[in-house]
Design an enzyme around this catalytic site. Structure first.
Site, short mmCIF file in Angstrom:
data_model
loop_
_atom_site.label_atom_id
_atom_site.label_comp_id
_atom_site.label_asym_id
_atom_site.label_seq_id
_atom_site.Cartn_x
_atom_site.Cartn_y
_atom_site.Cartn_z
N CYS A 45 44.61 41.72 44.98
CA CYS A 45 43.35 42.38 45.37
C CYS A 45 42.27 42.07 44.32
O CYS A 45 41.97 40.91 44.09
CB CYS A 45 43.56 43.87 45.58
SG CYS A 45 44.94 44.26 46.68
N GLU A 59 51.14 46.11 49.44
CA GLU A 59 51.84 47.39 49.63
C GLU A 59 51.46 48.06 50.95
O GLU A 59 52.14 48.97 51.41
CB GLU A 59 51.55 48.33 48.45
CG GLU A 59 50.17 48.97 48.40
CD GLU A 59 49.09 48.06 47.84
OE1 GLU A 59 47.99 48.59 47.58
OE2 GLU A 59 49.32 46.86 47.67
N HIS A 80 46.18 43.72 50.47
CA HIS A 80 47.04 44.70 49.80
C HIS A 80 48.48 44.51 50.27
O HIS A 80 48.80 44.86 51.41
CB HIS A 80 46.58 46.12 50.14
CG HIS A 80 45.28 46.50 49.54
ND1 HIS A 80 45.18 47.27 48.40
CD2 HIS A 80 44.02 46.23 49.92
CE1 HIS A 80 43.90 47.45 48.10
NE2 HIS A 80 43.17 46.84 49.01
#
Length: 216
Positions: A83, A197, A195
């Site tokens: 990111c 995650e 992202h």
């Protein structure tokens, strides 16, 4: 064996938990490093990031972590920026002024243009920031993308994109009004804009690929 740099960014814990998810089956320990130290004690480094470029790079420098990071990369350690952590790898950013990056990947971080036409809704424009799911279009083969199909969806949340000077550094692009680099690699520095995650199977696969690359 994997060092995640903690320099006060908001998504550290979520990135750590995502790495733990893939690290436990592989038997690879993951550490959080929040102070200056010799990073060559680890096998690889992860630089997460969330928020403004200027604040992020200033935090990294204020905590004395910039030089150990650069020294480790210069010694050949693999580095993965995530990111804003990916954006920090570039030369500079125009976000809220001009801020110097880490000069690990040639190029500049720029803001998405205003008033970009929305191809899915004639007469409407795309919102900035880009928030939500978008596709990864593979431009090169690389172990980081093993098992990630062309056109796979990942989750994005950003107003600025990386404009890579060297086209050979671009592993995948994403189309949001413009076709911009979303996964990059230059020498031993890799970067992913989405992202991981929040990108479910695709994000975890990329993280697992990185861990296999640096420990195999």
């Amino acid at each position: 064996m994997i060092a995640i740099i903690d320099y006060g960014v908001g998504n550290l814990r979520s990135v750590y938990k995502a790495f733990e998810t893939v690290a436990v089956p592989l038997g690879i320990p993951v550490d959080i490093v929040d102070r200056p130290t010799d990073l060559t004690r680890w096998r690889a480094i992860v630089l997460p990031g969330q928020g403004a470029f200027g604040d992020s790079v200033n935090n990294l420098r204020a905590q004395g972590l910039e030089q150990p990071l650069l020294d480790a990369v210069d010694a050949g350690l693999p580095l993965l920026g995530i990111c804003v952590g990916m954006q920090l790898l570039f030369d500079e950013s125009e976000e809220m002024g001009c801020h110097e990056g880490l000069h690990l990947i040639p190029g500049k971080v720029r803001r998405f243009p205003d008033q970009m036409p929305d191809p899915g809704s004639p007469g409407r424009t795309l919102r900035v920031p880009q928030i939500g799911w978008n596709q990864l279009h593979r431009r090169q083969e690389n172990p980081l993308l093993a098992g990630v199909p062309d056109g796979a969806y990942a989750y994005f949340a950003h107003s600025y994109f990386c404009d890579a000077t060297d086209p050979e550094a671009v592993l995948a692009t994403t189309d949001y009004g413009i076709d911009y680099p979303s996964i990059v690699r230059y020498k031993n520095a890799w970067g992913i804009q989405p992202h991981p995650e929040k990108s479910h199977t695709v994000g975890l696969r990329i993280l697992a690929n990185f861990m296999r690359m640096v420990t195999g």
